[in-house]
Design a protein around this motif. Structure first.
Motif, short mmCIF file in Angstrom:
data_model
loop_
_atom_site.label_atom_id
_atom_site.label_comp_id
_atom_site.label_asym_id
_atom_site.label_seq_id
_atom_site.Cartn_x
_atom_site.Cartn_y
_atom_site.Cartn_z
N ILE A 113 0.92 -1.21 -0.01
CA ILE A 113 0.11 -0.01 -0.06
C ILE A 113 0.90 1.12 -0.08
CG2 ILE A 113 -1.87 1.19 1.19
CD1 ILE A 113 -2.75 -1.32 0.18
N VAL A 114 2.12 1.43 0.67
CA VAL A 114 3.09 2.24 0.67
C VAL A 114 4.32 1.54 0.27
CG1 VAL A 114 4.23 4.00 2.16
CG2 VAL A 114 1.80 3.36 2.49
N ILE A 122 -3.68 4.73 -4.81
CA ILE A 122 -4.59 5.99 -4.90
C ILE A 122 -3.90 7.05 -5.59
CG2 ILE A 122 -6.02 5.24 -3.06
CD1 ILE A 122 -4.94 7.83 -1.68
N ASP A 123 -4.56 8.01 -6.20
CA ASP A 123 -3.93 9.14 -6.76
C ASP A 123 -4.09 10.11 -5.42
OD1 ASP A 123 -3.13 11.65 -7.76
OD2 ASP A 123 -4.61 11.23 -9.54
N VAL A 127 -6.93 13.06 -4.06
CA VAL A 127 -7.65 12.49 -2.97
C VAL A 127 -7.47 13.90 -2.10
CG1 VAL A 127 -7.81 11.18 -0.98
CG2 VAL A 127 -7.58 10.13 -3.32
N LEU A 128 -6.26 14.26 -1.73
CA LEU A 128 -5.96 15.56 -0.88
C LEU A 128 -6.92 16.57 -1.50
CD1 LEU A 128 -2.25 15.06 -0.18
CD2 LEU A 128 -4.16 14.46 1.18
N GLU A 129 -6.82 16.89 -2.87
CA GLU A 129 -7.62 18.23 -3.34
C GLU A 129 -8.93 17.75 -3.13
OE1 GLU A 129 -8.95 19.63 -7.79
OE2 GLU A 129 -6.81 18.89 -7.26
N ARG A 130 -9.59 16.88 -3.14
CA ARG A 130 -11.02 16.70 -3.06
C ARG A 130 -11.18 16.86 -1.35
NH1 ARG A 130 -14.50 12.32 -1.59
NH2 ARG A 130 -16.65 12.46 -2.54
#
Length: 140
Positions: A113-114, A122-123, A127-130
């Motif tokens: 995952i990392v 994930i992108d 995701v942070l922008e949303r």
């Protein structure tokens, strides 16, 4: 509670409940609070890590997880303790006292995952922008 034989586990469900969604930081906080309330040796880093790993599995009656062993389910987090944050640590459990707070590699159910500190599934910028947009909407 542990001294009385009560099973104790520790977990996080996200930044809404513990600011960072970081189980290592939550274990550190638990250890430090025990030390403030009950003295400097009230809880060791090793005991806090045990509560955060084995403890949760034991509380949930999950003998299939909580320990690294053949035949068990395993999510594995790996930290790079070769940096200055960990310099001088003699015990791997000292991760709670002097170590990096971000995982370097994370495997969940065998999937990475990392990788090198970056999420692979994930992108993250999208995701942070949303998330930031939703937070602004909530606050307005």
């Amino acid at each position: 509670m542990r001294d009385a034989g009560v099973k104790v586990g520790l977990g996080v469900d996200g930044s809404a409940s513990n600011d960072a969604g970081n189980l290592v930081l939550e274990a550190r906080q638990s250890m430090l609070l025990q030390r403030v309330a009950n003295g400097a040796d009230a809880m060791s880093a090793r005991e806090a890590l045990e509560i955060a790993t084995r403890g949760g599995a034991d509380v949930l009656n999950r003998p299939d997880c909580g320990r690294l062993a053949v035949g068990k389910r395993a999510d594995i987090a790996i930290w790079d303790v070769s940096g200055v944050e960990s310099a001088g640590s003699w015990d791997p459990a000292a991760l709670l006292l002097a170590g990096p707070t971000r995982v370097k590699h994370l495997f969940v159910e065998g999937r990475q995952i990392v990788s090198d500190g970056r999420m692979t599934t994930i992108d993250l910028p999208k995701v942070l922008e949303r998330q930031n947009r939703l937070a602004r909407t909530l606050m307005s």
